[in-house]
Design a protein around this motif. Sequence first.
Motif, PDB file in Angstrom:
ATOM      1  N   ILE A  13      -1.728  -1.919  -3.150  1.00  0.00           N
ATOM      2  CA  ILE A  13      -1.846  -0.575  -2.584  1.00  0.00           C
ATOM      3  C   ILE A  13      -3.245  -0.039  -2.816  1.00  0.00           C
ATOM      4  CG2 ILE A  13      -1.063   0.732  -4.598  1.00  0.00           C
ATOM      5  CD1 ILE A  13      -0.303   1.429  -0.864  1.00  0.00           C
ATOM      6  N   LEU A  59      -1.894  -3.900   4.528  1.00  0.00           N
ATOM      7  CA  LEU A  59      -0.615  -3.318   4.936  1.00  0.00           C
ATOM      8  C   LEU A  59       0.398  -4.421   5.221  1.00  0.00           C
ATOM      9  CD1 LEU A  59       0.945  -0.658   5.915  1.00  0.00           C
ATOM     10  CD2 LEU A  59       0.287  -1.414   8.207  1.00  0.00           C
ATOM     11  N   LEU A  79       5.008   2.998   1.808  1.00  0.00           N
ATOM     12  CA  LEU A  79       3.705   2.865   2.467  1.00  0.00           C
ATOM     13  C   LEU A  79       3.419   4.081   3.335  1.00  0.00           C
ATOM     14  CD1 LEU A  79       3.912  -0.912   3.414  1.00  0.00           C
ATOM     15  CD2 LEU A  79       2.370   0.128   1.734  1.00  0.00           C
TER      16      LEU A  79
END
Length: 453
Positions: free
Chosen positions: A268, A287, A300
């Motif tokens: 992240i 991602l 997310l």
Amino acid sequence: MSDLFGNDPPPPRTAAPRAAPALTPAVDDASRPLADRLRPKQLADVVGQEHLTGEGGVLSRMLQTGSLGSLIFWGPPGTGKTTVARLLAGEVDYAFEQISAIFSGVADLKKVFESARLRRSNGRRTLLFVDEIHRFNRAQQDSFLPVMEDGTVVLVGATTENPSFELNAALLSRARVLTFRSHTPESLSRLLERAETAMGRPLPVDEQARAVLLRLADGDGRAILTLAEEVWRAARPDEIFTAEDVQRIVQRRAPIYDKSQDGHYNLISALHKSVRGSDPDAALYWLCRMLDAGEDPLYLGRRLVRMAAEDIGLADPQALAVTLAAKDAYDYLGSPEGELALAEATVYLATAPKSNAVYVAYKAAMRAAKEHGSLLPPKHILNAPTKLMQSEGYGGGYEYDHDTPDAFSGQDYFPEAMGRHEFYRPTERGREKLLAERLRHWSEIRKRRAERG
């Protein structure tokens, strides 16, 4: 958790000349796993950790000085932490004791400490290797302190988690943290070459298939040897596997990713920094890495909303709306259709003008609020619902901004004892450029008002 090269017999009690590593397996070793057969016999043979074990490496220098202190080995699986600990014990002729925090409790620790004390009374020191040391609770970690301080044991703890978060400060202050690095494609290739020498034949794969094996190992030295062993077992005489064959044979190895631990935070962080760095391609990659590893897409989505507020801000106020819409779209569509909305928001954020001016202003204002928390607002901006309050000056002198030119009176709204502060300083990027011009205009009005008294 075993290490890159598994478990090794205890080192000899007396130092002996070290022979070069034998890379050709004996006939009666055929049943042993390849990773176990290729375990290094000396520090110089350890692959991928040259910054620690190579010439001039931290551990090499430590051994040259003849001083070995307590250590914490921090790094991902399959990088050689257990193996290096065993080799260190052999280099200094310490007794080697190994326990795992997963299977050990207080009673086990007491037995180990008593054995180490007895050994010390006979003139021999003990290197105690604790695997998964972060799994011990705070009290259990504290139990190591006395035996470390009086020299009963030299502690070498291994952890895959960040020691700063998982280990007691007292323990960390008594041990040096050494970082083990994930294997690179180059170091994994060297391990494969050693395996081919040991097996006496090349790996039956073409170049593309070899590259697939390196990728599937994901920086884990033990994994590359295990994968290679699977390929050798599956190959018929003179058969050469393609990339597709290899993926069919070894199946797909799950990514090294723990949603509650370092793997989660590392990825992240990579996504956030790629967005901040205006790199939509890298941002999309991270991602997808997280989605592929099984991360909660709504997590997310929430993080993208945070990025919009922190890193884009008022340079593009639409960014916040886009990310909120993407989160809602995923919530509505689910997987996999909703993942495209998250991808769209990611690209939008990465390509948007950047500003952390609101973020910085918020932090500065919060510091001021804590510092001046006892100050009252100036009386002229307070309502005066009673005559007593009117007589005390509440609301006196207040100017209704909409009745002034530019709908801006230029009054002071800070506590009188505090004076004006400037927290928000817009950038010259995106929409904030217009806001900066507006604030400069208002500042001039405020300045003229002050000059008039």
